[in-house]
Design an enzyme around this catalytic site. Structure first.
Site, PDB file in Angstrom:
ATOM      1  N   LYS A  79       0.747  -1.279  -0.142  1.00  0.00           N
ATOM      2  CA  LYS A  79      -0.046  -0.150   0.064  1.00  0.00           C
ATOM      3  C   LYS A  79       1.010   1.013   0.051  1.00  0.00           C
ATOM      4  CE  LYS A  79      -3.882   1.996   2.630  1.00  0.00           C
ATOM      5  NZ  LYS A  79      -4.723   1.894   3.840  1.00  0.00           N
ATOM      6  N   SER A 154      -9.572   1.747   2.637  1.00  0.00           N
ATOM      7  CA  SER A 154      -8.774   2.690   1.900  1.00  0.00           C
ATOM      8  C   SER A 154      -7.828   1.740   1.170  1.00  0.00           C
ATOM      9  CB  SER A 154      -7.878   3.739   2.537  1.00  0.00           C
ATOM     10  OG  SER A 154      -7.125   3.107   3.758  1.00  0.00           O
ATOM     11  N   SER A 178      -9.872  -0.398   6.823  1.00  0.00           N
ATOM     12  CA  SER A 178      -9.204  -0.411   5.594  1.00  0.00           C
ATOM     13  C   SER A 178      -8.307  -1.400   4.829  1.00  0.00           C
ATOM     14  CB  SER A 178      -8.282   0.765   5.634  1.00  0.00           C
ATOM     15  OG  SER A 178      -8.685   2.133   5.700  1.00  0.00           O
TER      16      SER A 178
END
Lengths: 491, 488
Positions: A79, A154, A178
């Site tokens: 990420k 996210s 997330s």
């Protein structure tokens, strides 16, 4: 079966046994990734050449007799709020569009030490604020299970990358869901570890007392291996526990549900949850029962009632302070001006997106003198209350069952109201508030082929139970497979 | 019209802790004269993803200072974030202890105008990080007219202990004494160097005026005090400014004012309607700081003798005057040097005189630390013993001392050189004969029994000692004389 369809531990086994070179494994994934990426946009920065170099280096080391395990040759997506030295780490923000991390996050160091190969940096909602990856400065990621729908967020890029077969394993970060919610939306598994299990050093902070790095994968065993690799003490993060860790992969193979108690949440009955997701949860409970577990009734009344509100006070409060460093002075986006205040205003005004600003404003407000007690202090009380409620629940249950998301993946632009978007997190924020481990498990697909999921929440340091129960459920539901590809453009 | 208004003063003092590395990372704290931005890392630059980890040494030094101030040490304290934007503040917040400081409720005794002491309460001592420094791009380095400003983060993250006094100080002079006492303590403990000019000890003053029986007016905070003189002068200025204002019927506004060295005035900073809201909240990156009773006790055991106690011992135990003792305890190293000399047998009064003159003078002239002084305390003691016994004259001793200091020779060598060395027994006898020959009358009086109190032989002994320039002991001289007079 294509190489990009295998699990991480299986690929590592091939490499360890000399059946495949790292370069062969990596090249298969890179090729597949480059075919898919034009359609899904799961990555902010693909790292094709760096991955090839790294694969060659690993092959040379292996030829020289090096013993690299347990993820040798496994492609991973990181990420983009987790620092990889020498690579852009944008956090999905214009503010860090050109910022290159000068150091590795501890979690990245551990993955590299285990032999993993980073193939790209995953797209995300700006600074991890969002539940759809629509808040990325670099444009949204499409859900590989249905490209008209959001991948969740996210960590939407990480989840989509695993679902699309770029890599069997990805790192996400989970502040209020997330990792778990995008995993659920993209039909993969995701684990948010106990707060303090994985070092946050090198994770760009959103809300420090909630943030936790964790793995996304298509195989429960991969989550277990990743957790063994990631979950180590680190004196560069004082909130990372020095408690000795255990091993998971071998232990969960023989996990038995006999005598285990699965907590079913009483207050949950009236909640607005998609009937298919509700059914998935009931189905999962029945599988556990059939495997010898007892279902017990637990109460999370105040958690369900007040948890989300408390989270949306505390997380923005921390964020408002954490994001102060993005002032254009030392790094990142800067709009110079004659007057200092003007420089701040323009830099932050143009460098940050609307959702980030909304949370900074909310956080600034709740910390202001005169409002602190009413908001921040009260929310802290709720936070303690949530932990207490879970404590009580875990006196009668070993694992609590919840949906991950109240809804199936929605269309782009469908949820425009920020409050409606915040409601997506209602079942995920409790674990962050209480610092508990929680796992979202892919449980097959429902209407229109959309992925279904359940969430398991465990005691602090109860990852063993989560992974054990998940591995039994995975056998019943079947492990998720990567999508076969859309025949999209080669990018 | 309100002449009875008296000042109420409280000081906030920032002491840079002598840790070697920064409070939340491993970077060096040695920023004086360093090239800008060399002692930096992701943590003290506030780069994305960096986290603080607390330097145990800073906690130790803070605890030592807290104990020396008689504070209660909190076994559980906490770090907060103080949020504000400024280019020298890398993270956009300063990590500082707030409502749960490391140490609370102490005191320090300060000399008052009447020659007594006054106990000043310490409200708290807390740990925090320093900010970086702005360097302005104008030719003269000032903000006005600067074309750009540069940030140097070498100082960012240097550990500070902020020590807050109660508003117990009643005059500029007493405030000065308070700073001196605190600086002495800090240096004695070795927790910091307390150098005001270099900024390793920084003072902010809070001052208000109150009439008898009143609780006091609004307080004004004075910043930019870089010397003791600035502290005293600014307080004096502010007292008269506030008196004038009140006597003209005005009221003092609560504000921060800057001391201007050149105009010798305080100047209000931009008037703000409200105080800045720092939005303090507990730093979620740092768990509460928990220390054990055992740690505190270990620190307590390591506390050196404090300046006050040492001064009392010098006066009461060694017979020094208050003034002498005060000079000696000003610097811990000097006091320790003196103590070591006395322990090695130096007569205290004489040692005190020598340390205050010979040693301190040289240290000041050469700007060196007492630890690097070439004459060791036991050498000084050996020298002073000889002076005390009359074996060496003060003049010869000074010559020896000078040689010891500048040439770093041994004491024996110095004695040989400046006293011509110890005479051989033949030389001693020859000198004795010569002395007797020159003083036949005295010898006859002695032999005639007309020296019942031994004064006459003592006279001869004195003559010989002078001739020998203290190179032989009085006993040996006396023995030689007696042999020559009585056994011949």
């Amino acid at each position: 079966m294509e190489l990009w369809e295998y699990s991480a531990w299986r690929l590592a086994e091939f490499v360890a046994q000399g059946q495949l070179s790292v370069s062969e494994v990596v090249e298969a994934h890179l090729t597949h990734m480059q075919w898919q990426e034009g359609t899904y946009h799961a990555l902010i920065t693909p790292m094709v050449e760096a991955a090839r170099d790294r694969a060659r280096a690993l092959d040379t080391a292996l030829a020289g007799g090096a013993d690299i395990s347990p993820l040798c040759g496994v492609p991973v997506v990181i990420k983009d709020n987790i620092c990889v030295q020498g690579s852009p780490t944008t956090c999905g923000s214009r503010m860090l569009e050109r910022w290159v991390a000068p150091y590795n996050a501890t979690a990245v160091d551990h993955l590299l030490g285990a032999g993993a190969v980073v193939v790209g940096k995953g797209n995300m909602d700006e600074f991890a604020m969002g539940s759809s990856t629509e808040n990325s400065f670099f444009g949204p990621t499409k859900n590989p299970r249905d490209p008209n729908r959001v991948p969740g967020g996210s960590s939407g890029g990480s989840a989509a990358a695993v679902a699309a077969g770029y890599a069997p394993l990805a790192l996400g970060s989970d502040t209020g869901g997330s990792i778990r919610q995008p995993a659920a939306f993209c039909g993969v598994h995701g684990l948010k570890p106990t707060y303090g299990m994985v070092s946050r050093h090198g994770l760009v902070a959103y809300a420090s007392s909630f943030d936790q790095i964790g793995p996304l994968a298509r195989d429960v065993g991969d989550l277990a291996v990743a957790l063994e690799v990631l979950g180590r003490a680190d004196d560069r993060d004082p909130t990372c526990s020095s408690r000795p860790r255990t091993t998971y992969l071998n232990a969960i193979q023989t996990y038995s549900l006999k005598g285990r108690r699965i907590g079913m949440v009483r207050e949950f009955a009236g909640s607005a949850v998609d009937p298919e997701l509700h059914a998935a949860m009931v189905h999962a409970a029945r599988i556990c029962q059939d495997a010898g577990a007892t279902l017990v009734d637990v109460s999370l009344r105040d958690t369900i009632a007040y948890g989300l509100a408390a989270y949306y006070i505390l997380a923005p409060a921390e964020a408002s302070s954490n994001l102060s460093r993005f002032d254009g002075v030392r790094f990142g986006f800067c709009r110079e001006a004659e007057v200092l205040q003007e420089q701040y205003r323009r830099t932050r005004g143009e460098g940050l997106g609307p959702e980030v600003k909304r949370r900074i404003l909310t956080g600034t407000y709740v910390l202001s003198s005169g409002y602190y007690d009413a908001y921040y202090a009260t929310a802290q009380k709720v936070r303690r209350r949530v932990a207490e409620e879970f404590d009580v629940a875990f006196q009668s249950a070993d694992v609590v069952l919840l949906p991950t998301s109240p809804r199936l993946p929605f269309y782009f632009g469908e949820v425009g109201d920020p409050m409606a978007m915040y409601l997506m997190d209602i079942f995920t924020v409790p674990a962050n508030l209480a610092g508990l481990p929680a796992l979202s498990l892919a449980t097959g697909s429902g209407r229109d082929g959309l992925p279904l999921s359940v969430q398991l929440v465990g005691r602090p340091w109860g990852e063993f139970d989560l992974l054990g129960v998940a591995s039994i459920l995975e056998k019943a539901f079947g492990a998720p497979q990567p999508i076969q590809g859309t025949g999209g453009k080669y990018s | 019209m309100r002449e009875e208004l008296s000042p109420v003063i409280g000081l906030e003092i920032h002491v840079q802790l002598a840790t070697g590395t920064k409070i939340f990372c491993g970077c060096s704290t040695d920023y004086i004269g360093a090239v800008p931005n060399v002692n930096v890392c992701p943590v003290c630059l506030g780069l994305p993803g960096a986290l603080p980890s607390l330097n145990a040494r800073a906690v130790e030094l803070g605890t030592l200072a807290g104990l020396a101030l008689g504070c209660r040490i909190r076994l559980r304290s906490r770090f907060h974030r103080k949020n504000y934007f400024y280019p020298d503040l890398p993270k956009g917040y300063q990590i500082s202890q707030y409502d749960e400081p490391l140490a609370e409720e102490g005191f320090i005794d300060v000399a008052d105008e009447k020659g007594g002491t006054r106990r000043i309460r310490i409200l708290r001592l807390h740990l925090e990080e320093d900010a970086g420094k702005l360097v302005h791009g104008a030719g003269d380095g000032r903000l006005e007219g600067a074309s750009c400003s540069l940030v140097d983060c070498n100082r960012a993250g240097v550990p500070l202990a902020e020590i807050v006094s109660a508003p117990d100080l009643t005059s500029p002079a007493m405030s000065r004494e308070y700073v001196l006492a605190l600086r002495r303590l800090v240096r004695h403990l070795g927790v910091g160097d307390g150098d005001m000019e270099a900024g390793s000890l920084r003072v902010d003053a809070n001052i208000s005026l109150k009439g008898p029986g009143e609780s006091g007016g609004e307080r004004v905070e004075i910043k930019n005090l870089n010397s003791l003189r600035a502290l005293e002068r600014s307080l004096e200025y502010e007292i008269s400014r506030q008196r004038d204002l009140i006597s003209r019927g005005g009221t003092v506004a609560r504000e921060t004012r800057h001391w201007n060295e050149v105009t010798e005035r305080t100047l209000g900073t931009r008037s703000k309607e409200e105080a800045q809201d720092y939005r303090y909240f507990p730093d979620p990156d740092l768990p509460p700081l928990v220390i054990t009773e055992g740690f505190v006790e270990a620190c307590r055991r390591r506390l050196p003798e404090l300046p006050d106690a040492r001064r009392r011992r010098f006066v009461e135990g060694l017979g020094l005057s208050e003034e002498e003792a005060a000079v000696l305890v000003e610097e811990r190293g000097v006091a320790a040097y003196f103590d070591a000399a006395v322990a090695a047998g130096a007569p205290p009064r004489r040692a005190s005189a020598w340390v205050r003159t010979e040693v301190l003078r040289v240290l000041r002239e050469e700007r060196r630390a007492v630890g690097a002084f070439p004459v060791l305390p036991d050498t000084l003691a050996a020298l002073l013993q000889r002076v005390e016994s009359g074996e060496l004259s003060t003049t010869v001793a000074r010559e020896c001392f000078h040689a010891l200091r500048t040439e770093e020779i041994s004491l024996d060598e110095a004695l040989r050189r400046f006293g011509g060395g110890k005479p051989s027994s033949e030389e001693l006898e020859a000198l004795g004969r010569r002395t007797l020959e020159e003083n036949v009358d005295v010898v006859e009086e002695i032999l005639g029994g007309r020296d019942p109190k031994g004064k006459k032989i003592k006279y001869l002994e004195g003559l010989m000692m002078r001739a020998l320039r203290g190179q032989e002991t009085p006993e040996a001289v006396r023995r030689t004389l007696e042999e020559l007079i009585f056994k011949k």
